[in-house]
Design a protein around this motif. Structure first.
Motif, PDB file in Angstrom:
ATOM      1  N   ASP A  24     -48.342  13.864   8.532  1.00  0.00           N
ATOM      2  CA  ASP A  24     -48.396  12.411   8.588  1.00  0.00           C
ATOM      3  C   ASP A  24     -48.652  11.757   7.237  1.00  0.00           C
ATOM      4  OD1 ASP A  24     -47.939  12.367  11.320  1.00  0.00           O
ATOM      5  OD2 ASP A  24     -50.072  12.508  11.789  1.00  0.00           O
ATOM      6  N   LEU A  26     -48.112  10.601   3.550  1.00  0.00           N
ATOM      7  CA  LEU A  26     -46.982  10.303   2.666  1.00  0.00           C
ATOM      8  C   LEU A  26     -47.393  10.323   1.202  1.00  0.00           C
ATOM      9  CD1 LEU A  26     -45.550   7.335   4.733  1.00  0.00           C
ATOM     10  CD2 LEU A  26     -44.641   9.661   4.605  1.00  0.00           C
ATOM     11  N   SER A  54     -51.290   6.769   1.801  1.00  0.00           N
ATOM     12  CA  SER A  54     -50.260   6.334   2.747  1.00  0.00           C
ATOM     13  C   SER A  54     -50.063   7.396   3.814  1.00  0.00           C
ATOM     14  CB  SER A  54     -48.922   6.113   2.037  1.00  0.00           C
ATOM     15  OG  SER A  54     -49.018   5.097   1.080  1.00  0.00           O
ATOM     16  N   ARG A  56     -48.180   8.007   8.066  1.00  0.00           N
ATOM     17  CA  ARG A  56     -47.431   7.550   9.231  1.00  0.00           C
ATOM     18  C   ARG A  56     -48.324   7.619  10.462  1.00  0.00           C
ATOM     19  NH1 ARG A  56     -42.461  10.296   6.918  1.00  0.00           N
ATOM     20  NH2 ARG A  56     -43.651  12.179   6.946  1.00  0.00           N
ATOM     21  N   ASP A  57     -47.977   6.790  11.456  1.00  0.00           N
ATOM     22  CA  ASP A  57     -48.722   6.810  12.716  1.00  0.00           C
ATOM     23  C   ASP A  57     -47.795   6.369  13.843  1.00  0.00           C
ATOM     24  OD1 ASP A  57     -50.937   7.212  14.341  1.00  0.00           O
ATOM     25  OD2 ASP A  57     -51.773   5.229  13.976  1.00  0.00           O
ATOM     26  N   THR A  58     -48.115   6.792  15.054  1.00  0.00           N
ATOM     27  CA  THR A  58     -47.464   6.282  16.263  1.00  0.00           C
ATOM     28  C   THR A  58     -48.518   5.486  17.000  1.00  0.00           C
ATOM     29  OG1 THR A  58     -46.019   8.204  16.386  1.00  0.00           O
ATOM     30  CG2 THR A  58     -46.252   6.882  18.394  1.00  0.00           C
ATOM     31  N   GLU A  76     -40.940   0.290  11.694  1.00  0.00           N
ATOM     32  CA  GLU A  76     -39.600   0.882  11.591  1.00  0.00           C
ATOM     33  C   GLU A  76     -38.503  -0.158  11.417  1.00  0.00           C
ATOM     34  OE1 GLU A  76     -39.190   5.107  13.749  1.00  0.00           O
ATOM     35  OE2 GLU A  76     -39.573   3.444  15.125  1.00  0.00           O
ATOM     36  N   ARG A  96     -43.553   3.227  15.515  1.00  0.00           N
ATOM     37  CA  ARG A  96     -43.851   4.095  14.369  1.00  0.00           C
ATOM     38  C   ARG A  96     -44.168   3.181  13.188  1.00  0.00           C
ATOM     39  NH1 ARG A  96     -45.360   8.793  14.116  1.00  0.00           N
ATOM     40  NH2 ARG A  96     -44.125   9.315  12.323  1.00  0.00           N
ATOM     41  N   THR A  97     -45.249   3.482  12.495  1.00  0.00           N
ATOM     42  CA  THR A  97     -45.694   2.659  11.379  1.00  0.00           C
ATOM     43  C   THR A  97     -46.017   3.525  10.172  1.00  0.00           C
ATOM     44  OG1 THR A  97     -47.952   2.793  12.225  1.00  0.00           O
ATOM     45  CG2 THR A  97     -46.670   0.828  12.821  1.00  0.00           C
ATOM     46  N   GLU A  98     -46.025   2.868   9.018  1.00  0.00           N
ATOM     47  CA  GLU A  98     -46.509   3.488   7.786  1.00  0.00           C
ATOM     48  C   GLU A  98     -47.616   2.601   7.242  1.00  0.00           C
ATOM     49  OE1 GLU A  98     -43.444   4.299   4.932  1.00  0.00           O
ATOM     50  OE2 GLU A  98     -42.308   5.517   6.366  1.00  0.00           O
ATOM     51  N   TRP A  99     -48.780   3.192   7.044  1.00  0.00           N
ATOM     52  CA  TRP A  99     -49.943   2.490   6.522  1.00  0.00           C
ATOM     53  C   TRP A  99     -50.122   2.869   5.061  1.00  0.00           C
ATOM     54  CZ3 TRP A  99     -53.280  -0.478   9.706  1.00  0.00           C
ATOM     55  CH2 TRP A  99     -52.907  -0.500  11.055  1.00  0.00           C
TER      56      TRP A  99
END
Length: 111
Positions: A24, A26, A54, A56-58, A76, A96-99
């Motif tokens: 997860d 990045l 950074s 990713r997460d659901t 997304e 789906r997100t990117e923090w």
């Protein structure tokens, strides 16, 4: 009967951090912490924190308010939201997100 006072200060409550799954992450070596403050009949309320980096997460169905820190969350579909104290956001289950966190970010969530 549950206590009325859930936290004397959500901005400084002690949280135990864990490393994120390498799948997860990045960028960097961010960690996260979760503390459930209370469970209501249909939802929970708690604190979440992420350190710089950074990942990713659901998502789950959630509303949150940032209480400290800075960063962005990118969806997304390309929407990107700046995260600063006071910002309120609605997440939807399965998104789906990117923090990307530039200063340790803490939020109060209801899910």
């Amino acid at each position: 009967m549950p206590p009325r006072l859930l936290s004397p200060d959500v901005t400084t409550a002690s949280l135990a951090h864990d490393a994120l799954s390498r799948d997860d992450v990045l960028h960097g070596s961010p960690t996260t912490a979760v503390l459930t403050l209370d469970a209501l009949p249909t939802c929970e309320v708690g604190l979440w924190e992420m350190t710089q980096g950074s990942a990713r997460d659901t998502e789950v169905d959630e509303v949150f308010v940032v209480v400290s820190g800075h960063g962005t969350v990118t969806f997304e579909d390309g929407e990107r939201l700046g995260l600063t104290p006071g910002v309120a956001v609605r997440l939807r289950a399965g998104e789906r997100t990117e923090w990307t966190i530039t200063e340790t970010l803490r939020k109060v969530w209801i899910a």
